[in-house]
Design a protein around this motif. Structure first.
Motif, PDB file in Angstrom:
ATOM      1  N   THR A 188      41.594  67.108  36.651  1.00 55.44           N
ATOM      2  CA  THR A 188      41.482  65.889  35.844  1.00 55.44           C
ATOM      3  C   THR A 188      40.965  64.501  36.879  1.00 55.44           C
ATOM      4  O   THR A 188      41.220  64.824  37.931  1.00 55.44           O
ATOM      5  N   LEU A 189      40.631  63.732  36.071  1.00 52.88           N
ATOM      6  CA  LEU A 189      40.210  62.357  36.921  1.00 52.88           C
ATOM      7  C   LEU A 189      41.840  62.047  37.775  1.00 52.88           C
ATOM      8  O   LEU A 189      41.409  61.384  38.721  1.00 52.88           O
ATOM      9  N   GLN A 233      41.529  61.448  41.475  1.00 49.72           N
ATOM     10  CA  GLN A 233      42.296  60.299  42.278  1.00 49.72           C
ATOM     11  C   GLN A 233      42.914  60.209  43.309  1.00 49.72           C
ATOM     12  O   GLN A 233      43.099  59.769  44.157  1.00 49.72           O
ATOM     13  N   LEU A 287      31.776  58.824  43.268  1.00 50.59           N
ATOM     14  CA  LEU A 287      32.934  58.897  42.530  1.00 50.59           C
ATOM     15  C   LEU A 287      34.123  58.806  43.530  1.00 50.59           C
ATOM     16  O   LEU A 287      35.169  58.102  42.973  1.00 50.59           O
ATOM     17  N   LEU A 333      42.046  55.860  37.183  1.00 48.86           N
ATOM     18  CA  LEU A 333      40.759  56.367  36.779  1.00 48.86           C
ATOM     19  C   LEU A 333      40.649  56.709  35.303  1.00 48.86           C
ATOM     20  O   LEU A 333      39.588  56.390  34.701  1.00 48.86           O
ATOM     21  N   GLU A 334      41.477  57.496  34.938  1.00 47.57           N
ATOM     22  CA  GLU A 334      41.474  58.000  33.568  1.00 47.57           C
ATOM     23  C   GLU A 334      41.636  56.857  32.449  1.00 47.57           C
ATOM     24  O   GLU A 334      40.942  57.086  31.619  1.00 47.57           O
ATOM     25  N   THR A 335      42.554  55.957  32.699  1.00 49.15           N
ATOM     26  CA  THR A 335      42.538  55.060  31.823  1.00 49.15           C
ATOM     27  C   THR A 335      41.198  54.114  31.818  1.00 49.15           C
ATOM     28  O   THR A 335      40.669  53.896  30.817  1.00 49.15           O
ATOM     29  N   ILE A 336      40.798  53.845  32.909  1.00 50.48           N
ATOM     30  CA  ILE A 336      39.315  53.408  33.046  1.00 50.48           C
ATOM     31  C   ILE A 336      38.355  54.175  32.261  1.00 50.48           C
ATOM     32  O   ILE A 336      37.525  53.310  31.386  1.00 50.48           O
ATOM     33  N   ALA A 337      38.392  55.205  32.286  1.00 53.79           N
ATOM     34  CA  ALA A 337      37.290  56.101  31.613  1.00 53.79           C
ATOM     35  C   ALA A 337      37.608  56.047  29.991  1.00 53.79           C
ATOM     36  O   ALA A 337      36.556  55.803  29.411  1.00 53.79           O
ATOM     37  N   GLN A 338      38.810  56.007  29.903  1.00 53.64           N
ATOM     38  CA  GLN A 338      39.057  56.033  28.554  1.00 53.64           C
ATOM     39  C   GLN A 338      38.805  54.693  27.849  1.00 53.64           C
ATOM     40  O   GLN A 338      38.307  54.722  26.555  1.00 53.64           O
ATOM     41  N   ASN A 372      36.738  52.493  28.891  1.00 57.73           N
ATOM     42  CA  ASN A 372      34.947  52.601  28.817  1.00 57.73           C
ATOM     43  C   ASN A 372      34.676  53.028  27.628  1.00 57.73           C
ATOM     44  O   ASN A 372      33.447  52.609  27.044  1.00 57.73           O
ATOM     45  N   LEU A 373      34.886  54.374  27.288  1.00 57.89           N
ATOM     46  CA  LEU A 373      34.376  55.160  26.140  1.00 57.89           C
ATOM     47  C   LEU A 373      34.812  54.477  24.854  1.00 57.89           C
ATOM     48  O   LEU A 373      33.897  54.551  23.956  1.00 57.89           O
TER      49      LEU A 373
END
Length: 121
Positions: free
Chosen positions: A11-12, A16, A81, A95-100, A102-103
């Protein structure tokens, strides 16, 4: 330090965590503000490496992404990355929160029809 990993379930968040375990900082960057600057500059450097590979695709390879260039691009994107992951950690971000987030932002733009390709003149 050897990091155990399961590449099929990475996972991201795990990436991380593992990226930070591999980070080595010069003593002058021990405090967090300097660490953010140091890693941020590294992020810019790695973005330049991605650009270098893409430049070669167009200048040397006639605009064709060869298998060799794709492998180089993948390696440089991996470095980018890693820099993103350690910068996020240094800044106290997930990083997962950032990705979520951003989407979600991009979906909102798509729904409002503001996510459009720009014409090149």
């Amino acid at each position: 330090m050897m990091i155990e990993m399961d590449p099929e379930n990475l996972t991201l968040a795990q990436y991380q965590t593992d990226a930070e375990k591999l980070a080595v900082y010069p003593p002058v960057y021990a405090d967090n503000a300097n660490r953010i600057a140091y890693v941020g500059l590294g992020l810019g450097e790695e973005a330049g490496e991605v650009t270098r590979v893409l430049t070669r695709v167009f200048r040397t390879d006639g605009g064709q992404l060869t298998a060799e260039r794709a492998a180089q691009l993948g390696e440089e994107l991996g470095d980018l990355l890693w820099q993103m992951a350690v910068l996020a950690t240094a800044a106290g971000l997930d990083l997962e929160t950032i990705a979520q987030q951003n989407l979600a932002k991009l979906r909102d733009r798509q729904a409002s029809k503001t996510l459009l390709a720009r014409q090149v003149s």
